[in-house]
Structures are given as structure tokens and as C-alpha cells.
Design a protein around this motif. Sequence first.
Motif, PDB file in Angstrom:
ATOM      1  N   PHE A  59     106.380  67.838  24.166  1.00  0.00           N
ATOM      2  CA  PHE A  59     107.487  68.549  23.521  1.00  0.00           C
ATOM      3  C   PHE A  59     107.031  69.891  22.972  1.00  0.00           C
ATOM      4  O   PHE A  59     107.723  70.889  23.057  1.00  0.00           O
ATOM      5  CB  PHE A  59     108.071  67.704  22.386  1.00  0.00           C
ATOM      6  CG  PHE A  59     108.900  66.561  22.893  1.00  0.00           C
ATOM      7  CD1 PHE A  59     110.058  66.814  23.608  1.00  0.00           C
ATOM      8  CD2 PHE A  59     108.520  65.262  22.664  1.00  0.00           C
ATOM      9  CE1 PHE A  59     110.843  65.763  24.083  1.00  0.00           C
ATOM     10  CE2 PHE A  59     109.284  64.214  23.130  1.00  0.00           C
ATOM     11  CZ  PHE A  59     110.440  64.465  23.843  1.00  0.00           C
ATOM     12  N   LYS A  60     105.777  69.880  22.412  1.00  0.00           N
ATOM     13  CA  LYS A  60     105.280  71.101  21.805  1.00  0.00           C
ATOM     14  C   LYS A  60     105.166  72.207  22.856  1.00  0.00           C
ATOM     15  O   LYS A  60     105.613  73.338  22.637  1.00  0.00           O
ATOM     16  CB  LYS A  60     103.921  70.813  21.168  1.00  0.00           C
ATOM     17  CG  LYS A  60     103.474  71.897  20.236  1.00  0.00           C
ATOM     18  CD  LYS A  60     102.150  71.513  19.613  1.00  0.00           C
ATOM     19  CE  LYS A  60     101.420  72.748  19.187  1.00  0.00           C
ATOM     20  NZ  LYS A  60     100.048  72.484  18.817  1.00  0.00           N
TER      21      LYS A  60
ATOM     22  N   LEU B 208     113.220  79.184  20.792  1.00  0.00           N
ATOM     23  CA  LEU B 208     113.671  77.976  20.103  1.00  0.00           C
ATOM     24  C   LEU B 208     115.174  77.768  20.247  1.00  0.00           C
ATOM     25  O   LEU B 208     115.679  76.660  20.195  1.00  0.00           O
ATOM     26  CB  LEU B 208     113.319  78.070  18.621  1.00  0.00           C
ATOM     27  CG  LEU B 208     111.900  77.662  18.247  1.00  0.00           C
ATOM     28  CD1 LEU B 208     111.694  77.827  16.753  1.00  0.00           C
ATOM     29  CD2 LEU B 208     111.627  76.232  18.659  1.00  0.00           C
ATOM     30  N   LEU B 209     115.871  78.856  20.443  1.00  0.00           N
ATOM     31  CA  LEU B 209     117.328  78.784  20.474  1.00  0.00           C
ATOM     32  C   LEU B 209     117.859  78.156  21.758  1.00  0.00           C
ATOM     33  O   LEU B 209     118.944  77.586  21.770  1.00  0.00           O
ATOM     34  CB  LEU B 209     117.888  80.205  20.307  1.00  0.00           C
ATOM     35  CG  LEU B 209     119.380  80.360  20.153  1.00  0.00           C
ATOM     36  CD1 LEU B 209     119.852  79.529  18.975  1.00  0.00           C
ATOM     37  CD2 LEU B 209     119.723  81.814  19.924  1.00  0.00           C
ATOM     38  N   ASP B 210     117.072  78.254  22.849  1.00  0.00           N
ATOM     39  CA  ASP B 210     117.595  77.855  24.156  1.00  0.00           C
ATOM     40  C   ASP B 210     118.172  76.440  24.167  1.00  0.00           C
ATOM     41  O   ASP B 210     119.311  76.216  24.552  1.00  0.00           O
ATOM     42  CB  ASP B 210     116.498  77.948  25.222  1.00  0.00           C
ATOM     43  CG  ASP B 210     116.193  79.396  25.568  1.00  0.00           C
ATOM     44  OD1 ASP B 210     116.897  80.280  25.038  1.00  0.00           O
ATOM     45  OD2 ASP B 210     115.255  79.639  26.340  1.00  0.00           O
TER      46      ASP B 210
ATOM     47  N   ASN C 155     109.454  78.384  25.366  1.00  0.00           N
ATOM     48  CA  ASN C 155     110.820  78.900  25.396  1.00  0.00           C
ATOM     49  C   ASN C 155     111.241  79.374  24.011  1.00  0.00           C
ATOM     50  O   ASN C 155     110.672  78.968  23.012  1.00  0.00           O
ATOM     51  CB  ASN C 155     111.779  77.789  25.829  1.00  0.00           C
ATOM     52  CG  ASN C 155     111.493  77.342  27.238  1.00  0.00           C
ATOM     53  OD1 ASN C 155     111.893  77.986  28.184  1.00  0.00           O
ATOM     54  ND2 ASN C 155     110.757  76.242  27.363  1.00  0.00           N
TER      55      ASN C 155
ATOM     56  N   LEU D 149     106.746  72.400  25.610  1.00  0.00           N
ATOM     57  CA  LEU D 149     108.097  72.769  26.046  1.00  0.00           C
ATOM     58  C   LEU D 149     108.696  73.812  25.112  1.00  0.00           C
ATOM     59  O   LEU D 149     109.214  74.837  25.542  1.00  0.00           O
ATOM     60  CB  LEU D 149     108.989  71.525  26.067  1.00  0.00           C
ATOM     61  CG  LEU D 149     110.476  71.790  26.333  1.00  0.00           C
ATOM     62  CD1 LEU D 149     110.699  72.172  27.775  1.00  0.00           C
ATOM     63  CD2 LEU D 149     111.312  70.568  25.983  1.00  0.00           C
ATOM     64  N   PHE D 150     108.594  73.551  23.801  1.00  0.00           N
ATOM     65  CA  PHE D 150     109.215  74.474  22.861  1.00  0.00           C
ATOM     66  C   PHE D 150     108.449  75.783  22.738  1.00  0.00           C
ATOM     67  O   PHE D 150     109.036  76.829  22.512  1.00  0.00           O
ATOM     68  CB  PHE D 150     109.353  73.814  21.484  1.00  0.00           C
ATOM     69  CG  PHE D 150     110.430  72.784  21.471  1.00  0.00           C
ATOM     70  CD1 PHE D 150     111.749  73.141  21.690  1.00  0.00           C
ATOM     71  CD2 PHE D 150     110.135  71.450  21.283  1.00  0.00           C
ATOM     72  CE1 PHE D 150     112.752  72.191  21.702  1.00  0.00           C
ATOM     73  CE2 PHE D 150     111.121  70.499  21.296  1.00  0.00           C
ATOM     74  CZ  PHE D 150     112.438  70.864  21.511  1.00  0.00           C
ATOM     75  N   GLU D 151     107.138  75.700  22.862  1.00  0.00           N
ATOM     76  CA  GLU D 151     106.350  76.926  22.749  1.00  0.00           C
ATOM     77  C   GLU D 151     106.589  77.849  23.939  1.00  0.00           C
ATOM     78  O   GLU D 151     106.413  79.054  23.848  1.00  0.00           O
ATOM     79  CB  GLU D 151     104.867  76.598  22.596  1.00  0.00           C
ATOM     80  CG  GLU D 151     104.542  76.128  21.172  1.00  0.00           C
ATOM     81  CD  GLU D 151     103.087  75.749  20.997  1.00  0.00           C
ATOM     82  OE1 GLU D 151     102.681  75.553  19.845  1.00  0.00           O
ATOM     83  OE2 GLU D 151     102.366  75.650  22.004  1.00  0.00           O
TER      84      GLU D 151
END
Lengths: 785, 69
Positions: free
Chosen positions: B2-3, B11-13, B9, B5-7
Motif C-alpha cells: 500500500f505504501k 494522494l488525491l487520486d 501517486n 502504491l500511495f507514494e
Amino acid sequence: MTDTVALEKRRITYDDGTVRAFVFASVAWGLIGLLVGLLAALQLSFWQLNFDTPWLTFSRIRPLHTNAVIFALVGNMMFAGVYHSSQRLLKSRMASDLLSKIHLWSWQLVILGAAITLPLGITQSKEYAELEWFLDLLVVVSWVAFAVNFFWTLKIRNERNLYVAIWFYIATILTIAVLYIVNNLALPVTGTKSYGIFAGAQDALTQWWYGHNAVAFFLTTPILGIMYYYLPKAADRPVYSYRLSIIHFWALVFIYIWAGPHHLLYTALPDWAQSLGMLFSLMLWAPSWGGMLNGLLTLRGAWHKVRTDPVLKFFVAGVTFYGMSTFEGPLLSIKSVSALGHYTDWIIGHVHGGALGWNGFMAAGMFYWLVPRLFGTKLHSTGAADFHFWIGTFGILMYVVAMWVGGVTQGLMWRELNPDGSLVYPQWVEIIAQVKLMYMARTIGGGMYVLGWVLMIWNLWKTVASGKAVDGEAEVTVYKPAAGGPSTARLVFGAPTIMTVLGLGACYMMADSGNVVLAIVGVVVLLVIVAASGFMLAAAAKNRFQWHDVTESRPLAFTLLVVLAVVAGGVVELLPGIVMNREVPVAASGKLAVMPYTPLQLEGRDVYVSEGCYVCHSQMIRPFYEEYARYGAPSDIHESAWDHPFQWGSKRTGPDLARIGSYLETGQPKYNELWHYKHMTDPRSVSADSNMPGYPWLETTKVDLDDTPGKLQAMQALGVPYTDEQIGSALDDYRKEADGVLAKLREQAGPDDLAWDSELVALIAYLQRLGNNELVTRTAAAGGK
Amino acid sequence: MFKSLFEGNALLDLPVVTLLGFFAAFCGIVAWAFLRRRAADFDSVSQLPLADDDVAILPRSTERRASQD
């Protein structure tokens, strides 16, 4: 509708004993909750009513008031309505009398526990989630008993279709379970103390995801279910538009869960989360008003009944207050409106319009309708019920208007600037003095409401005395499902669900703009999905089984889809904040810019949490010039990185404390240790017109130092960077720092007999620490809004 | 996982895309409710609260769920 085959006819007797018990509990606990609220309101005008007594002090009893009204008055009323209406709508007695009893008594035990622990200062200090871990476990036991009993009853029901009220109950049971468990995840430190697993901004986001949705799914959806059942019954005509009720339901399920961050506008929360909260709050306008109009229009052709029937009077006013609250809520979520209204008494007026008007009046209407039927008699006095309605209505209006005026006054005075940029009202007590009249008006309004409640108790009591407890009986037809229907799995993983998930994936591919190929594939997939959906919709009319028709009569499939909508919405909103590193920058000194609290400061913070200081003081400076002028630089997200729980607060009866220990750009505490000592023991000795209660017992109450190393260990386990050495030397460090505070007090001609391990020393150390970080603050950005 | 994934993109996506998806699903339900469902179905279900009046009320002490069992 699902095809079924009739088997036989049967007579059943409903369990109305449980309904009666919940009604009684709601009425009785409700009176206590309202009286505590009245005392709290009086304390804001007359500080003497705190009596310098810990368990009677405003900051401890205000959470008792909110918890009693939410979980005792509304909770018990909701259970009474759910148990009564569900049995009749499902044509089945509740599945288990034992589970009903476990639910009833464990819930009363929770309330009793809250009534004992909150005045004792045993609290998590998170709004509407104050109960400590051992009571949280009891809440879970009670809720599970309720849920199992409810879904078991769904399983054995003798009615094919699930009326929309049942949908609202399903959403309530599931969503509250998810919200309550996630927000209360905590690490117990002692038998009565725990630290939540989230900290700072993560905790704030989780808390208001919970807090807002507790309003949505505890105070709104179950009462809407009750409205959709009891209003048609009282008016003797079906709901105006069943279509609209379906849309109302799904809109709330899909949208409400996202709106929590509107409680955190202009805080250190990331902007995207704030904007998301505002956007979804505005979207709630439409379904909420659709629901309100659906309720009111149910009375078409029956408005003449409202003149003579107090039940309908309460329902009409209750639904109207629902409309008012759900208009005002999104209004307050607009950032520029929030800038004025947040932290003021406007918010208090808003929540009381909802709680007293929507929840309280729907409860009264339901009780006046229900109690005569539960006791096989007529209401003792229609005139008294009418008088209750009018005195309650005037009381609410007086309360709400007083808080609107007071709140806007506060907001305007906080931001009033002289031409040279200085504050026109730098003294907080000047602002308090301006709203004192409004506080009195609020108390009178609240008093009128309580008087109406007392009148209702008398009326219901006389009604009960004139009748005899009776249980409803009905003849029902027992059905079994016809063969050939689709399986639950086929419904849950049916085309609409798959289309939605695929659509989300396609959108996500498009949003990832770094990859053109993925974006093109996403567009193509989306087009295919849109085309396929159109074909499927056209073909659906010819099918024997329409997906939503079948799903809404299959509790398991319906429940799983509601869970999917609620959990996915919640997780996607919370996950980015939770999985990202809790990174605190390193300052020029080479140390972390925000250091973990020392053992003394940590114990002081626990005193702050225990006394409920968040009830009146925020720790979150917004990026407005006037806040900079009053408090200092805007708060930074890292400053609360080690705060389990966060203490940003939501109301400023007193000023913000985020930089009380490092005022403006001086880097020095705003007040010295002696000032804090005097202020805590006798606030009037340093601020003559203050309405803050005194906390003289902090001077003599000792910190339990046996727990201190364990608290540091718990914090370490939660990710706060304490070393084993720091934990090992915690008590020595504590003593050393406490002696330093005492030495300063003596230098300032303070007391020389204050014990080093008193709670007051720890609290002073914590307050002097607030804002003392090496962080590069946003001072430069403070000039604009 | 998950980390990363978020890093990778903004954060808003994820929240924005998901909320748009949810909104689309909700619009689908609205379309279904207004376009495909027969009014007769709604009428029959909306009568449920009015059709459940107890046929009798029994003293509290009499048989409880014997008839159901």
C-alpha cells in the motif's frame, strides 16, 4: 419482487416487553442527560456551579451530557423503534429473547458505566468516543447481540419484501459497528487508561470520520427508518414516494461516509481531505431535503390531523428540524462559512437543532404513539402533549437563535482588527462578556425543553397507570422462496457490482497520468462499461429476476453491498493518511523538530486529557492573520505527530492553547509557571471575569508514577520514538524536571509546599511545552486566508 | 504494498476516483428507480407499515412465542 410459495398461516406474539423497557430507559436516562446539559449550560454563566468539585466540573460533565443524549436517550429510543417496527414489518417475533435481554441490559450497563467513569475523569477525550477501552468492549458485546438478533430475525421473517425502514436499520447496525471499532482501536495501559493507536492528523481524520458518521448513522439513519415507519402509520397513509425513499437511502450510504473532514477545515489536515469533506457535505443537501420533503408530503390530504394529533405535530416539527439541520450542516461545511462559525457557539446551536428538534421530537412523537398501544389504552392527556410540543418548540428556537447570535458574535469579535493590524478584542473575557446574555437565553430555552420532557414523563406515566402491558399479536402467512432464484453470491458479484469495480479501475488508470497507455486503456474500458450498462439496463426489463429487486429482498446480499459501499468509502478516505510514514523533520540542532513528550509532560498531558480540557480549548491555530495575531503561527501537521489522542478540539469557550508555551515569535511561554498555578487553582485570581472552572484538586492529587514507565512503553509500541534508556530513566527524569518546575515557582514567589508529584506540576510542564518545537513554522504564510 | 502504491501517486487520486465511481453507481440506482421499476411494486411495498396492524393484543402474561414455535 422475489417469487415465494405460501406454506401456512400462523399466529405470533411480538416481544413488546423489550420495547417497553427501551422506551422507559430512553425517557429516564434522557431526563438525566438533559438535566446534566442544563447544569452545564448554567455553569457557563455561573462558574460557582462547578462547586470546585471534580465530578461536577463542566469539562467532565459536558461529555456526560453528550454521551447520555446520544447513546442513552436516542440510543434507547432507536432500539425501541427498531424492535417494535422490525417485528411488525418482518412479521416475526425477534429471533432470540435471550439476545434481546443481553442487548437491553448490557446497553444500560454501558450507560451506567459512562455515568460513573466520565465524571471521574476516565475518558479518551475524543468527542462522542470518550468511553475507555473496557466500556468500549461492552459496547461491542451489546452491539453484536443486537446485530445477531436483528439479522437472525431477518432470516426467519414471514414477509417477502424488506421495507425501506429495514434498509436504514441494516445500514445503521453495520456502519456503527465499523466506525466504533476502528475509531476506538487502542492499547490499554492500565485498567482504566488506554492510548488510541492513531495519533495527530491520522487520529483527527479517523475521529471525525467516526464523529460525523456517528451523527449520520446513529442519530440520522435509524431515525429516518423510524420516520418511514411511524409517520405513515400516524398519518394513516403510505409514504409519499417510495422511489424517493430508495434514493434517499442509497444517497446517504454512498455520500455520508465521505463528509467527516468538514469538521477539520483550515486545520493542518491535508487540503485534499478538507476539500473532499466540503464537496460531499454539499452533495448531501439534495438527498437530505428529498427525505424531508418525502416525510412532509406523506401528510398530503391529512394536514388537518396535525391540528389535533400531538404525535403528528412532533413528527412534522421533527422532520422540519431535520431539514433545517441538514441545510445548516452543508452550509457550515463551506470553507468561508466554516472560517467564521467553527469553534463558536454557532456549532452548538446547530447540533442542538438536530438533537433536540430532530431526535428529541421524533422520540417524543414515537413515545406518544407507542406507549398507549404498548399498554392497551389511550394517551392520558392530549392537551399536556400539545403543551409539551409548544414549550419544546419555543425552547429549541430560543436555544438555537441564542447560539446563532452568540456564535456569529464570537466569530466576528475574534477576527476584528484595528487599522494597524492589531486585535480590537485581545482580551478573551471581553468576548465572553458579549455572549453572556446569549448563554442565559440558551439556558432558558434548554430549561423549557426539559420542562416539556418532564411533562411527557408525567403524561406517559399516567397513561401506563391507566392500562396494562400487552404484547401485540398477528396472524402471518409463512412463505418459502420459490425455486429458481439467483444465489446470494450471484447477486453480490452481479453485473452492477462488477461494472462499478471495473469502472473504478478504469478511472484509476486514467488518473495515473504518468502512463499514457494505461490512460488510453482506461478510457476504452470505461466506454465499454458505459455501453454494456446501457444494454444491460434495456435487457433487464425482460428478465424474470431484476438485480435490485431481488437484492432488496435478500438481507445477506443487501447487507454485503451496504458494507461494501460504507467500508470502501471509509477505507479509501482514511488509508492514504494511515499508511504514509509519520515523518517528523529533523531540525537544525540535529534533533527531531518535534520531540516526544518527557515523562512529566506526558503525565501532564494525561491530566489534560482526563480533565477534558478539549471541551473548551482547541490546539489548532488556523492559517488566518487574526489567529496568528492572537495565538502565533498556524499549527503544523507534525506538531501533533506524537499525540495519542490528538487534542485539536472543536470549540473555543476559552482560547486556543497550541502555542501557550511559546507565544508569537518570542519563543517564550505566554505565561509563567505561577500564572498557570493560580489560573488552575483559582482562575478569577488572574482573570477577574473568567468563566473557567477552578481545578484546585490538581494541587493535591498525585500522579501514579508506577504507571509512568508503562505509559512510555505503550507509546513506544505505538511508534513514538522513545528509547529503552529513556523508558528506564523515566522516573528519574520525571523527578528532575518536576523539581525544575517547583524551583521556577519558588523564584516567582509561588507556593513552596506543592508536591513534586502533584498533577498540577505535570500539567504546568505540559502547558509550557505546547508550541515549543524547533519546527519551521508557517509564520510567513500567516498573512492570508 | 500500500505504501508504495500511495507514494507512487498523488494522494488525491484514489479518493477522488473512488468517489466519482461511487457517484456513478448511485446515479445508476437513481436511473433504475425511476426508469425500470414498476409503480405497482412501489405501491405494494409502501403499504407495508399500514398492513401490519396487530390483529389482537394479549395480556403480557399470556403465551409468548408458543404459537410461533
